[in-house]
Write an enzyme that holds these catalytic residues in place. Sequence first.
Site, PDB file in Angstrom:
ATOM      1  N   LYS A 405       3.207   3.162   0.282  1.00 16.79           N
ATOM      2  CA  LYS A 405       3.129   1.692   0.397  1.00 16.79           C
ATOM      3  C   LYS A 405       4.364   1.104   1.078  1.00 16.79           C
ATOM      4  O   LYS A 405       4.407  -0.090   1.369  1.00 16.79           O
ATOM      5  CB  LYS A 405       2.940   1.082  -0.990  1.00 16.79           C
ATOM      6  CG  LYS A 405       1.591   1.420  -1.618  1.00 16.79           C
ATOM      7  CD  LYS A 405       1.462   0.870  -3.024  1.00 16.79           C
ATOM      8  CE  LYS A 405       0.061   1.146  -3.582  1.00 16.79           C
ATOM      9  NZ  LYS A 405      -0.239   2.577  -3.692  1.00 16.79           N
ATOM     10  N   LYS A 417      10.402  -0.822  -1.835  1.00 13.90           N
ATOM     11  CA  LYS A 417      10.590   0.626  -1.733  1.00 13.90           C
ATOM     12  C   LYS A 417      11.072   1.010  -0.325  1.00 13.90           C
ATOM     13  O   LYS A 417      11.853   1.948  -0.164  1.00 13.90           O
ATOM     14  CB  LYS A 417       9.287   1.372  -2.068  1.00 13.90           C
ATOM     15  CG  LYS A 417       8.872   1.269  -3.529  1.00 13.90           C
ATOM     16  CD  LYS A 417       9.873   1.915  -4.468  1.00 13.90           C
ATOM     17  CE  LYS A 417       9.774   3.422  -4.472  1.00 13.90           C
ATOM     18  NZ  LYS A 417      10.706   4.029  -5.463  1.00 13.90           N
ATOM     19  N   VAL A 443      -0.943   9.426  -7.194  1.00 15.82           N
ATOM     20  CA  VAL A 443      -1.096  10.661  -7.954  1.00 15.82           C
ATOM     21  C   VAL A 443      -2.119  10.451  -9.062  1.00 15.82           C
ATOM     22  O   VAL A 443      -2.085   9.449  -9.773  1.00 15.82           O
ATOM     23  CB  VAL A 443       0.244  11.146  -8.547  1.00 15.82           C
ATOM     24  CG1 VAL A 443       1.118  11.722  -7.470  1.00 15.82           C
ATOM     25  CG2 VAL A 443       0.966  10.044  -9.280  1.00 15.82           C
ATOM     26  N   SER A 446      -1.519   9.575 -13.279  1.00 13.96           N
ATOM     27  CA  SER A 446      -0.324   8.790 -13.596  1.00 13.96           C
ATOM     28  C   SER A 446      -0.730   7.522 -14.337  1.00 13.96           C
ATOM     29  O   SER A 446      -1.893   7.118 -14.329  1.00 13.96           O
ATOM     30  CB  SER A 446       0.429   8.422 -12.312  1.00 13.96           C
ATOM     31  OG  SER A 446      -0.334   7.532 -11.529  1.00 13.96           O
ATOM     32  N   GLU A 538      -2.585  -6.184  -1.232  1.00 15.38           N
ATOM     33  CA  GLU A 538      -3.312  -4.920  -1.231  1.00 15.38           C
ATOM     34  C   GLU A 538      -3.889  -4.621   0.150  1.00 15.38           C
ATOM     35  O   GLU A 538      -4.368  -5.511   0.849  1.00 15.38           O
ATOM     36  CB  GLU A 538      -4.449  -4.989  -2.257  1.00 15.38           C
ATOM     37  CG  GLU A 538      -4.847  -3.665  -2.834  1.00 15.38           C
ATOM     38  CD  GLU A 538      -5.753  -3.831  -4.042  1.00 15.38           C
ATOM     39  OE1 GLU A 538      -5.624  -3.040  -4.982  1.00 15.38           O
ATOM     40  OE2 GLU A 538      -6.588  -4.745  -4.055  1.00 15.38           O
TER      41      GLU A 538
END
Length: 632
Positions: A405, A417, A443, A446, A538
């Site tokens: 992302k 990030k 993942v 998670s 999104e």
Amino acid sequence: MRRKVVSLCLILIDAFIVAAVPFIALYIRFEGAVNNRYIDLFLNYLPEIVLIRLATFYLFGLYQRLWRYASIHELLGIVLAVSISSCIISVYMYATGANIPRSIPIISWLLVIVLIGTSRLFIRIVHLTRQMQRVQTTHTVIVGAGDAGAMIAREIGQRYCETKKLIGFIDDDTYKQNQMLFGAKVLGGCRDIKRITAEYKVNEIIIAIPSLGGAQLREIVQGCKQTGCAVKIVPGIYELIDGKVTVQQLRDVDLEDLLRREPVKLDLEQIAGYLTGKRVLVTGAGGSIGSELCRQIAKLSPGELILLGKGENSIYEIDRELREKYSEFNIEAVIADVRDEYRINELFARLKPEVVFHAAAHKHVPLMEAQPVEAVRNNIFGTKTVAEAADKAGTGIFIMISTDKAVNPTSVMGATKRVAELVIQNMNRVSNTRFAAVRFGNVLGSRGSVVPLFKKQIAKGGPITITHPDMKRYFMTIPEATQLVLQAGALANGGEVFVLDMGEPVKIVDMASDLIELSGLEPGIDIEIKFTGLRPGEKLFEELLTAEEGTTSTKHEKIYVANLKSVEMQQFQMGLGYLSTAHSEEIISILGKIVPTYYQAREKYCGADTKNVKLDPNNFSAQHKAEHIYAS
């Protein structure tokens, strides 16, 4: 009443045995040529012999025991009762002048023990036979006649023979057809599953191929589901710690199984070279990725493993789990917030970690979109605090966990990030520590994964909610992701942003349909799939690289290095200074100046949703700050 009848039957059986034994002993002693004098002698003593035996048996409780549960303790009781009665009979006969061979009492003693013991053993065998008839035996076939299938077959034969009957194996290897393995034949290939299960009345199918890829497994599972049999599977190669498979590890087929990829080839010697015997610290150690990193690192015998996290419960759980398995190295659990500069510096100065894996981060896109201040504080300044502390402590290697992302970010989470990656790269320029980041997608399993949410919605009867029918995501299992992170750490020279090969993206609606079918239901009929529309920040699909960046290959086939554009240090530090004091409404503007693709991506991927977010920097009071970030 039933117990009295059983006891009476046992007395009658014992009376017959003890009456017959003296004559059998004579026959054995004289090899069939028995003198009539001895026969007459024992006939005269027979009432006393039977009475002494039965009385002794009664006193030793041989008629008050539940012989269906007989064990070695009951056998010792028989031996003791027979020994005492034999002594009494011998003393009585010699005292009354009976002259018999000395071997007769010994032979009689042994015969009575064997015959009485056999009669009691027969009762236990009858009971076990009836019990097995009452227990419904599961007719089982194993798909895969390899090492894993052999381990399962061996354990079924040794420990589960009362409840499972191994009918045979199914394997596509033509060499193995009609071969025998643990007494069971290879009956055919996967295309024969339906025929074999019907012909042999199979109740259960066990898929025992840990290395099987997701596409092949999906095909086999679909074939198995058509049979109506229960389907179990052995864990995937990433889940097997020591390569051994047991029946207890069998579980239902899950979504993670259908997404299996080729096993990662790790250079364990290279990984061990920078972890074995070293002080390793993991931030966010209580989270999904952090805790799995700790498990994988523990297998490589570090000198010390430091579990750092803010949530005391999750840190307690992983700490306890590791302490139960590993005692050869020190494990230290630390409760700390990565944003607490004083606390982090104090810990690093005291613990002096040689390797750091920074997994602590806020990852929930909609929540961070609503609270950008928290995303900035944790993802950017938390990373900066930990990285600077590692530099001061002389840490050798620092690996940050990033996300797909961060590429062309449309969300606050993704943008923060990306800035954290820049923090790491800029730290690498001025530090002796080798700083690197590892970027990968979602993942499975998670805490933030969509899969647990889908399972809850299925359990409630639906509907499953998906934002868009064309939504796609890259997925990887937690063990696979963490193993590749460790491998990337071994490849790090400093300043890299590693990108993991995530394979092909998966449509979320297909995942939802698979989960519904794995639950034994039909999508659209039993469980409705409802589309709710994209949420703020999104994307329909994530990118691992921007088109401009490209990649450079590494020594590992599934790890690449992103060719990222550098940022001028002074201007970047100025932008961080503005972020440290910015309010929520100012953050998006400043992030857009530090990460120019942030604005562009929001307009491209979010479309009309961007109207709800004021992207024009002129609308923010921080405009006068942001303008100076890239000023010459």
